[in-house]
Structure formats: structure tokens, C-alpha cells
Write a protein that holds these residues in place. Sequence first.
Motif, PDB file in Angstrom:
ATOM      1  N   GLU A  95       0.758  -1.091  -0.167  1.00  0.00           N
ATOM      2  CA  GLU A  95      -0.026   0.171  -0.034  1.00  0.00           C
ATOM      3  C   GLU A  95       0.663   1.295  -0.024  1.00  0.00           C
ATOM      4  O   GLU A  95       0.468   2.249  -0.804  1.00  0.00           O
ATOM      5  CB  GLU A  95      -1.082  -0.074   1.185  1.00  0.00           C
ATOM      6  CG  GLU A  95      -2.109  -1.108   1.411  1.00  0.00           C
ATOM      7  CD  GLU A  95      -3.188  -0.770   2.380  1.00  0.00           C
ATOM      8  OE1 GLU A  95      -2.886   0.192   2.977  1.00  0.00           O
ATOM      9  OE2 GLU A  95      -3.875  -1.730   2.376  1.00  0.00           O
ATOM     10  N   ASP A  96       1.784   1.231   0.627  1.00  0.00           N
ATOM     11  CA  ASP A  96       2.561   2.476   0.866  1.00  0.00           C
ATOM     12  C   ASP A  96       3.341   2.820  -0.329  1.00  0.00           C
ATOM     13  O   ASP A  96       3.481   3.866  -0.853  1.00  0.00           O
ATOM     14  CB  ASP A  96       3.783   2.317   2.041  1.00  0.00           C
ATOM     15  CG  ASP A  96       3.275   2.343   3.289  1.00  0.00           C
ATOM     16  OD1 ASP A  96       2.229   2.722   3.428  1.00  0.00           O
ATOM     17  OD2 ASP A  96       3.995   1.848   4.341  1.00  0.00           O
ATOM     18  N   SER A  97       3.923   1.688  -1.071  1.00  0.00           N
ATOM     19  CA  SER A  97       4.503   1.924  -2.370  1.00  0.00           C
ATOM     20  C   SER A  97       3.474   2.432  -3.643  1.00  0.00           C
ATOM     21  O   SER A  97       3.867   3.455  -4.293  1.00  0.00           O
ATOM     22  CB  SER A  97       5.100   0.670  -3.038  1.00  0.00           C
ATOM     23  OG  SER A  97       6.231   0.225  -2.196  1.00  0.00           O
ATOM     24  N   ALA A  98       2.314   2.111  -3.281  1.00  0.00           N
ATOM     25  CA  ALA A  98       1.207   2.433  -4.411  1.00  0.00           C
ATOM     26  C   ALA A  98       0.916   3.651  -4.091  1.00  0.00           C
ATOM     27  O   ALA A  98       0.570   4.638  -5.144  1.00  0.00           O
ATOM     28  CB  ALA A  98      -0.187   1.505  -4.237  1.00  0.00           C
ATOM     29  N   VAL A  99       0.738   4.254  -2.821  1.00  0.00           N
ATOM     30  CA  VAL A  99       0.240   5.680  -2.560  1.00  0.00           C
ATOM     31  C   VAL A  99       1.659   6.523  -3.082  1.00  0.00           C
ATOM     32  O   VAL A  99       1.175   7.698  -3.547  1.00  0.00           O
ATOM     33  CB  VAL A  99       0.073   5.820  -1.027  1.00  0.00           C
ATOM     34  CG1 VAL A  99      -0.029   7.371  -0.724  1.00  0.00           C
ATOM     35  CG2 VAL A  99      -1.158   5.330  -0.775  1.00  0.00           C
ATOM     36  N   THR A 100       2.904   5.986  -2.799  1.00  0.00           N
ATOM     37  CA  THR A 100       4.011   6.882  -3.337  1.00  0.00           C
ATOM     38  C   THR A 100       3.903   7.082  -4.880  1.00  0.00           C
ATOM     39  O   THR A 100       4.347   8.295  -5.317  1.00  0.00           O
ATOM     40  CB  THR A 100       5.338   6.204  -2.662  1.00  0.00           C
ATOM     41  OG1 THR A 100       5.285   6.214  -1.082  1.00  0.00           O
ATOM     42  CG2 THR A 100       6.494   7.103  -3.250  1.00  0.00           C
ATOM     43  N   LEU A 101       3.652   5.985  -5.462  1.00  0.00           N
ATOM     44  CA  LEU A 101       3.613   5.991  -7.000  1.00  0.00           C
ATOM     45  C   LEU A 101       2.644   6.898  -7.454  1.00  0.00           C
ATOM     46  O   LEU A 101       2.982   7.757  -8.585  1.00  0.00           O
ATOM     47  CB  LEU A 101       3.711   4.519  -7.607  1.00  0.00           C
ATOM     48  CG  LEU A 101       4.920   3.435  -7.649  1.00  0.00           C
ATOM     49  CD1 LEU A 101       4.429   2.340  -7.857  1.00  0.00           C
ATOM     50  CD2 LEU A 101       5.886   4.343  -8.569  1.00  0.00           C
ATOM     51  N   ARG A 141       1.174   9.249  -5.900  1.00  0.00           N
ATOM     52  CA  ARG A 141       1.739  10.843  -5.661  1.00  0.00           C
ATOM     53  C   ARG A 141       2.795  11.556  -6.518  1.00  0.00           C
ATOM     54  O   ARG A 141       2.623  12.356  -7.162  1.00  0.00           O
ATOM     55  CB  ARG A 141       2.286  10.998  -4.315  1.00  0.00           C
ATOM     56  CG  ARG A 141       1.133  11.043  -3.132  1.00  0.00           C
ATOM     57  CD  ARG A 141       1.614  11.089  -1.664  1.00  0.00           C
ATOM     58  NE  ARG A 141       0.714  10.938  -0.649  1.00  0.00           N
ATOM     59  CZ  ARG A 141       0.215  12.327  -0.254  1.00  0.00           C
ATOM     60  NH1 ARG A 141       0.630  13.259  -0.632  1.00  0.00           N
ATOM     61  NH2 ARG A 141      -0.652  12.179   0.948  1.00  0.00           N
ATOM     62  N   ALA A 142       3.735  10.489  -6.831  1.00  0.00           N
ATOM     63  CA  ALA A 142       4.604  11.056  -7.825  1.00  0.00           C
ATOM     64  C   ALA A 142       4.025  11.348  -9.359  1.00  0.00           C
ATOM     65  O   ALA A 142       4.394  11.871  -9.809  1.00  0.00           O
ATOM     66  CB  ALA A 142       5.693   9.898  -7.998  1.00  0.00           C
ATOM     67  N   SER A 143       3.308  10.428  -9.546  1.00  0.00           N
ATOM     68  CA  SER A 143       2.374  10.643 -10.891  1.00  0.00           C
ATOM     69  C   SER A 143       1.737  11.841 -11.071  1.00  0.00           C
ATOM     70  O   SER A 143       1.813  12.432 -11.868  1.00  0.00           O
ATOM     71  CB  SER A 143       1.536   9.405 -11.186  1.00  0.00           C
ATOM     72  OG  SER A 143       1.127   9.467 -12.496  1.00  0.00           O
ATOM     73  N   ALA A 144       1.174  11.936  -9.767  1.00  0.00           N
ATOM     74  CA  ALA A 144       0.511  13.478  -9.835  1.00  0.00           C
ATOM     75  C   ALA A 144       1.246  14.446  -9.739  1.00  0.00           C
ATOM     76  O   ALA A 144       0.953  15.724 -10.539  1.00  0.00           O
ATOM     77  CB  ALA A 144      -0.566  13.223  -8.603  1.00  0.00           C
ATOM     78  N   ALA A 145       2.517  14.482  -9.002  1.00  0.00           N
ATOM     79  CA  ALA A 145       3.319  15.632  -9.315  1.00  0.00           C
ATOM     80  C   ALA A 145       3.685  15.910 -10.766  1.00  0.00           C
ATOM     81  O   ALA A 145       3.916  16.930 -11.005  1.00  0.00           O
ATOM     82  CB  ALA A 145       4.585  15.229  -8.323  1.00  0.00           C
ATOM     83  N   LEU A 146       3.870  14.766 -11.644  1.00  0.00           N
ATOM     84  CA  LEU A 146       4.322  15.002 -12.840  1.00  0.00           C
ATOM     85  C   LEU A 146       3.435  15.728 -13.770  1.00  0.00           C
ATOM     86  O   LEU A 146       3.546  16.494 -14.582  1.00  0.00           O
ATOM     87  CB  LEU A 146       4.826  13.627 -13.497  1.00  0.00           C
ATOM     88  CG  LEU A 146       5.839  13.016 -12.771  1.00  0.00           C
ATOM     89  CD1 LEU A 146       6.095  11.674 -13.603  1.00  0.00           C
ATOM     90  CD2 LEU A 146       7.203  13.691 -13.223  1.00  0.00           C
TER      91      LEU A 146
END
Length: 80
Positions: A28-34, A36-41
Motif C-alpha cells: 500500500e505504501d508504495s502504491a500511494v507513493t507512486l 503521488r509521484a505521478s500526480a506531481a508529474l
Amino acid sequence: MTVFDVLLTGADDKGRFNAIYRVMSFDEDSAVTLSRASAALADYAVLDASIHARDLDLPDGPTDFPRVLSHGQREYIALN
């Protein structure tokens, strides 16, 4: 690997919105991080992120690395 739907609440110049990102990840933590990173892009601020669904069907093709599979349209939140 597990497929997650991550619900993001974000903000851009039009206002606040929700969007769902489908992510293949180890946890779950990695899914949320990915997500968030995609949204930042996509150049918007993430205000909140949570797991909306899990254990979805794995995609066709390689499943040996975590990645964002897709994202939904932004659904804007009416603020009164």
C-alpha cells in the motif's frame, strides 16, 4: 504484486478534485507513493491519498516492476 486503486484528493488552478490512480505495487505504501509521484508529474498538489480498492486483476504483460497502470479523470469538488 497487487493492483490498487488509490484515491487522490488534489488541487490545481481550477479547484479541488478527486482522481483514482490504478497502481501495481508490492504494498500500500508504495502504491500511494507512486500515485503521488505521478500526480506531481501532472503538476498538481496532492492534499490526501488513500487506498480505494485492492486485489484487482493483474494486467497482461510483465508484472515484475511497480508502476502506474492508469488514472481517471479529475472530478472537481464543489466548495460552497
